[in-house]
Scaffold this motif. Structure first.
Motif, PDB file in Angstrom:
ATOM      1  N   GLY A 205       8.238   4.786   5.856  1.00 26.65           N
ATOM      2  CA  GLY A 205       6.821   5.443   5.251  1.00 26.65           C
ATOM      3  C   GLY A 205       7.361   6.259   3.932  1.00 26.65           C
ATOM      4  N   VAL A 206       5.991   6.880   3.537  1.00 25.17           N
ATOM      5  CA  VAL A 206       6.241   7.466   1.929  1.00 25.17           C
ATOM      6  C   VAL A 206       7.135   8.479   2.155  1.00 25.17           C
TER       7      VAL A 206
ATOM      8  N   ALA B 146       0.739  -1.346   0.021  1.00 25.42           N
ATOM      9  CA  ALA B 146       0.021  -0.158   0.044  1.00 25.42           C
ATOM     10  C   ALA B 146       0.635   1.182  -0.006  1.00 25.42           C
ATOM     11  N   ARG B 147       2.055   1.170   0.961  1.00 29.00           N
ATOM     12  CA  ARG B 147       2.951   2.285   0.750  1.00 29.00           C
ATOM     13  C   ARG B 147       3.532   2.575  -0.520  1.00 29.00           C
ATOM     14  N   LEU B 148       4.075   1.388  -1.236  1.00 26.57           N
ATOM     15  CA  LEU B 148       4.692   1.400  -2.433  1.00 26.57           C
ATOM     16  C   LEU B 148       3.803   2.099  -3.432  1.00 26.57           C
ATOM     17  N   LEU B 149       2.528   1.645  -3.494  1.00 26.26           N
ATOM     18  CA  LEU B 149       1.781   2.118  -4.600  1.00 26.26           C
ATOM     19  C   LEU B 149       1.367   3.815  -4.228  1.00 26.26           C
ATOM     20  N   GLY B 150       1.464   4.278  -3.176  1.00 30.57           N
ATOM     21  CA  GLY B 150       1.338   5.672  -2.719  1.00 30.57           C
ATOM     22  C   GLY B 150       2.704   6.339  -3.047  1.00 30.57           C
ATOM     23  N   LEU B 151       3.778   5.840  -2.955  1.00 28.17           N
ATOM     24  CA  LEU B 151       4.964   6.475  -3.031  1.00 28.17           C
ATOM     25  C   LEU B 151       5.184   6.565  -4.891  1.00 28.17           C
ATOM     26  N   THR B 152       4.796   5.439  -5.367  1.00 26.52           N
ATOM     27  CA  THR B 152       4.755   5.490  -6.971  1.00 26.52           C
ATOM     28  C   THR B 152       3.697   6.475  -7.442  1.00 26.52           C
TER      29      THR B 152
END
Length: 392
Positions: free
Chosen positions: A292-293, A221-227
């Motif tokens: 975190g992001v 979920a964090r990875l998608l937000g960062l991307t």
């Protein structure tokens, strides 16, 4: 399986903990003297004192870090040309534990794929093949309609023709948006999982697919937000340049507007390259430090800006190599397939695209992950932590 284990992560702290250990903030341990700076920016800490990396300097089985022992003198590894001749190089996994040269990065990426082909190649092949097939199935209808649509003579173009063209282009735009979003999500998650696998291969460990999933899934979920955030940051200069170009044309006319627009395009491209470079290492920072992001973006900036031109050059060279290899594989096959029916040409094109991405996706993910490790070795003496973690 933390790497190396240093405790739980605090996502919103400026300096992350967990995953790959705590990066030094102001020194290498309480009471330790400041690290020495080398010509390329690498640092030599005082490992013989109790500090952030523990008591690695005590005399024991593996001698003293920082002095000539099993792992040599870390300070000698600061030079881009490699360690001093005659000193041994610590290598428990796919790369030597010292600042990496370009050849080390590429060799390490190939070794990562060979070491764990099930996760790195087979899984990537399955994922990109399913994605390519889904993309074809979703886009096939609108593409067929667009290919079959024959416009009338411009002088006799009817409203029905215009409505049909608008409907077809609208459907194609919707399907393209859906497939692009799906590709972004799937590729992002796959890249994160591959980076987790590469990080363990550096320590000589081989993750199974289940282990890689368990390590990576909580961070998706964090990875998608960062991307998504990084994507918006990188494309923002283009949007700003487009708005300014429209305002310029309205204010100064066609000739001056064209010149200003050209300058805006150059500035926008330079800004995109800069933002893409300083955010490149944010993804491995998130995955390997379990950050975190916001923390991952700050870590990516701090690690990337210190060797900006080197990272930019390596990333551009890697992208060019991937583009050339992709063209060499898919170009001739697609050209031959185009001599057959359109259906055969499309199937061959999808199959070749999946084959190319099955290799290029893990290769690029490995190079970026190893660039992150290299930066931390150069500026945070991560090689000492990795050598200690490999023995545990």
């Amino acid at each position: 399986m933390s790497y190396p284990p240093t405790g739980p992560q605090q996502p919103d702290r400026p300096e992350p903990a967990g995953g790959w250990g705590v990066p030094p903030a102001s020194g290498y341990g309480s009471g330790a003297p400041a690290p020495q700076q080398h010509g390329d920016g690498s640092q030599q800490g005082q490992y013989g004192q109790q500090g952030q990396y523990g008591q690695y300097g005590q005399q024991g089985e593996h001698d003293q870090y920082g002095q000539q022992g099993q792992y040599g003198q870390y300070g000698q590894y600061g030079a881009p040309s490699g360690p001093e001749p005659g000193l041994p190089q610590a290598q428990v996994g796919i790369i030597p534990l010292r600042p990496l040269r370009l050849g080390d990065l590429y060799e390490g990426a190939f070794r990562a794929i060979r070491t764990n082909p099930v996760v790195m190649f087979v899984l990537s092949g399955i994922v990109v093949t399913v994605l390519a097939v889904l993309t074809y199935l979703v886009s096939a209808g609108p593409l067929a309609e667009l290919a079959a649509w024959t416009p009338s003579d411009p002088e006799t173009l009817t409203q029905e023709d215009l409505d049909q063209m608008t409907s077809t282009l609208g459907s194609l735009a919707v399907t393209t948006g859906i497939t692009s979003l799906l590709s972004l999500v799937v590729t992002t998650l796959l890249t994160g999982l591959l980076m987790q696998t590469v990080s363990q291969a550096v320590l000589g460990r081989k993750l199974s697919l289940g282990e890689a999933w368990r390590e990576s899934a909580p961070l998706f979920a964090r990875l998608l937000g960062l991307t998504l955030l990084v994507t918006l940051l990188v494309v923002a200069p283009v949007g700003i340049a487009a708005v300014l170009a429209v305002l310029t044309f309205a204010a100064v006319g066609l000739t001056a507007g064209a010149l200003v627009t050209f300058l805006l395009v150059v500035v926008a491209l330079a800004a995109m390259l800069f933002l893409a470079t300083v955010t490149l290492l944010a993804t491995p920072a998130l995955m390997l430090e379990r950050a975190g992001v916001g923390t991952a973006l700050r870590r990516g900036w701090r690690l990337g800006i210190r060797s900006f031109w080197r990272i930019l050059g390596i990333y551009l060279l890697t992208s060019v190599i991937i583009g050339v290899v992709s063209g060499m594989i898919s170009g001739p096959g697609s050209s031959l397939a185009s001599l057959a029916s359109p259906t055969v040409a499309m199937v061959v094109s999808v199959a070749l695209s999946a084959l190319v991405q099955a290799f290029t996706t893990p290769f690029l993910a490995s190079v970026v992950a190893l660039l992150y490790i290299d930066q931390r070795i150069r500026y945070e003496a991560l090689d000492v932590e990795l050598a200690a973690a490999a023995r545990r």
